[in-house]
Design a protein around this motif. Structure first.
Motif, mmCIF file in Angstrom:
data_model
loop_
_atom_site.group_PDB
_atom_site.id
_atom_site.type_symbol
_atom_site.label_atom_id
_atom_site.label_comp_id
_atom_site.label_asym_id
_atom_site.label_seq_id
_atom_site.Cartn_x
_atom_site.Cartn_y
_atom_site.Cartn_z
ATOM 1 N N VAL A 122 0.844 -1.202 0.000
ATOM 2 C CA VAL A 122 0.000 0.000 0.000
ATOM 3 C C VAL A 122 0.874 1.244 0.000
ATOM 4 N N ALA A 123 1.893 1.249 0.839
ATOM 5 C CA ALA A 123 2.784 2.411 0.921
ATOM 6 C C ALA A 123 3.554 2.629 -0.382
ATOM 7 N N LEU A 124 3.881 1.559 -1.093
ATOM 8 C CA LEU A 124 4.599 1.699 -2.360
ATOM 9 C C LEU A 124 3.748 2.372 -3.434
ATOM 10 N N ILE A 125 2.435 2.120 -3.399
ATOM 11 C CA ILE A 125 1.578 2.718 -4.429
ATOM 12 C C ILE A 125 0.859 3.980 -3.946
ATOM 13 N N ALA A 126 0.903 4.232 -2.646
ATOM 14 C CA ALA A 126 0.259 5.423 -2.084
ATOM 15 C C ALA A 126 1.230 6.121 -1.143
ATOM 16 N N PRO A 127 2.221 6.817 -1.698
ATOM 17 C CA PRO A 127 3.256 7.416 -0.848
ATOM 18 C C PRO A 127 2.737 8.455 0.133
ATOM 19 N N SER A 128 1.505 8.935 -0.041
ATOM 20 C CA SER A 128 0.969 9.904 0.912
ATOM 21 C C SER A 128 0.786 9.290 2.297
ATOM 22 N N ILE A 129 0.883 7.976 2.398
ATOM 23 C CA ILE A 129 0.777 7.322 3.696
ATOM 24 C C ILE A 129 1.889 7.784 4.639
#
Length: 100
Positions: free
Chosen positions: A34-41
């Motif tokens: 998830v963090a790889l595709i949603a860096p806003s995390i």
């Protein structure tokens, strides 16, 4: 053998990059994916801490084990002998787990 990176996100990127370069079918799943595709995390407060890296591969892909050992991980031999057709575990020298 290469040294394992301390940052789990950087390490996951490194593993996936080498897997792609060597044509080993490997993908990230779970929180790291998830963090790889949603860096806003990265803006979460408090920040998310990743304790392991979860990966998936087709069963029976021996190249995955060779890749992870070459990248500095030690196979959990007993566990992998019993469960290797469905799941594999690897650890780095600091105890971080790779679950495939």
């Amino acid at each position: 053998m290469t040294s394992v990176l301390a940052d789990p996100m950087a390490e996951a990127r490194r593993i996936l990059k080498v897997a792609e370069a060597t044509a080993v079918p490997l993908r990230a799943v779970g929180g790291i994916a998830v963090a790889l595709i949603a860096p806003s995390i990265d803006r979460l407060d408090p920040p998310r801490i990743y304790h392991d890296i979860d990966l998936v591969a087709p069963s029976g892909t021996a190249a995955v084990s060779r890749l992870l050992v070459d990248l500095g991980y030690e196979a959990a031999r007993g566990f992998n002998s019993l469960n290797g057709s469905e799941r594999l575990l690897f650890h780095d020298t600091d105890g971080r787990r790779i679950d495939v």
